[in-house]
Design an enzyme around this catalytic site. Sequence first.
Site, mmCIF file in Angstrom:
data_model
loop_
_atom_site.group_PDB
_atom_site.id
_atom_site.type_symbol
_atom_site.label_atom_id
_atom_site.label_comp_id
_atom_site.label_asym_id
_atom_site.label_seq_id
_atom_site.Cartn_x
_atom_site.Cartn_y
_atom_site.Cartn_z
ATOM 1 N N HIS A 300 -0.639 -6.334 1.945
ATOM 2 C CA HIS A 300 0.531 -5.843 1.486
ATOM 3 C C HIS A 300 1.583 -6.130 2.592
ATOM 4 C CE1 HIS A 300 2.774 -2.318 -0.471
ATOM 5 N NE2 HIS A 300 3.328 -2.645 0.644
ATOM 6 N N GLU A 301 1.360 -6.060 3.895
ATOM 7 C CA GLU A 301 2.536 -6.395 4.596
ATOM 8 C C GLU A 301 2.727 -7.750 4.762
ATOM 9 O OE1 GLU A 301 4.500 -3.987 5.633
ATOM 10 O OE2 GLU A 301 3.279 -2.547 4.727
ATOM 11 N N HIS A 304 5.179 -9.244 2.334
ATOM 12 C CA HIS A 304 6.611 -8.852 2.459
ATOM 13 C C HIS A 304 7.176 -10.139 3.232
ATOM 14 C CE1 HIS A 304 6.922 -5.263 0.281
ATOM 15 N NE2 HIS A 304 6.352 -4.543 1.307
ATOM 16 N N ASP A 315 8.861 -3.886 -3.285
ATOM 17 C CA ASP A 315 8.004 -2.782 -3.556
ATOM 18 C C ASP A 315 8.614 -2.160 -5.004
ATOM 19 O OD1 ASP A 315 6.183 -2.655 -1.426
ATOM 20 O OD2 ASP A 315 7.928 -1.995 -0.131
#
Length: 467
Positions: A300-301, A304, A315
């Site tokens: 997920h990170e 980004h 998000d």
Amino acid sequence: MKITALASAILAVVHGALALPARAPALDITLSQVNNTRIKAVVKNSGSEKITFVHLNFFNDPSPVKKVSLYRNATEVEFTGIKQRLRSDGLSNEALTTLAPGATYEDEFDIASTANLTQGGPVTVRTQGFVPIAMNNKIAGYIPYSSNELELEVDAVKAVAVPASIKPLDRRTKITSSCTGDRAAVLNTALRNAASIAGKAANAASSGSSALFAEYFKSTSGNIRSAVAARLKAVASEASLNGGGSTTYYCSDPYGYCDSNVLAYTLPSTNEVVNCELFYTLQEVTNDCHGQDQATTIIHEFTHAPGVYPPGTEDLGYGYSAATALSANNALNNADSYALFANAVYLNCQGQTGGQTMWDGNSQPGQTAPGTQTMWDGNSQPGQTEPGTQTMWDGNSQPGQTEPGTQTMWDGNSQPGQTEPGTQTMWDGNSQPGQTEPCTQTMWDGSSEPGQTEPDAHTTWGNFYQA
């Protein structure tokens, strides 16, 4: 209570109209200028029922999160704040806001603290997306929000005077000195797992199940599959470099933005990733479909971070129900879509929820009653029908009882949960409970008079998008 085919068809049409709430749940955001780059947002519950939602990564979050998008000449201005991954359950009360219908709250913030507006001139401000709703301190679904479009004329001199929310740190090493001992071991294992899981997801995006891919990215076009595969391949590569890639990794929080609800966060403008204390309480790899763990938190990170694969993701929809409600283009730009897809590929989750994850009422809301379509929402009137099944609340006992493979209801004369085989036996509300209404799907609707007929349909009520 027999009805003709024509009456059945008419009532089915009426049912379809009535199944939608009078005012669908949503938040309306009104943006206005306080002075120069300082903005006020008024958040209003425009729906017809009280809602509780997570205000982290949203208005009222004190951290420098992305509350609005800024555009100059139709090009988005780079965001220089943080993007957080939140825990999905065990949320603290301080992370939640409850609004009655029509109620509002206000939040003021300075957009120059998380964007470089020193150029001045015209800037357009707007926002939209989904905010998680919560029940029993667990994310249980989502509601949409959107704002007006605000046009500003930014004074460059005043914008320069606004301090940046994030102060630059010494980033000479890729995995920082905060990663030693046990935390270094945890991070190394998490990176290896993230590399493996992201790599498998990249392969699945390229040539795996089209149905599973479409569940998360709403398309099976070659271009979209290639784009998803390329980002996941880049994430796998970054994780496998173990500190030699484009990101700088912190095993503790140098900026002070972690709290009891945040797993990790990313500074996209500097490609920095920070683990919070909560990260170390997660499993290395979860066995739960759509669950959270250390490996998918890293995935997920890393999505980004534009240094991993540009541009970095946003998000836009948090959690399974919100992420799978996005359009194909928005899913491509949503961090949780990649983490959830990677988890689904790794655990072969296709079809386990079918998008019908509901409340079971006996534990935390949002759980799926495995192997059945038996679901409860625990939140509204008895007699609601959950789509894809004819299993309902009885309203007299505890929610969460399963009536698998039948249209089993309470008969009110003996023990609850008895089966009336070969019929669709329901309450009719006019005489003794447990009477049989053959050849129809007679049920309570919870909103009007009991005993109404909803023929040839699954009557659906409920004012929230269920998780």
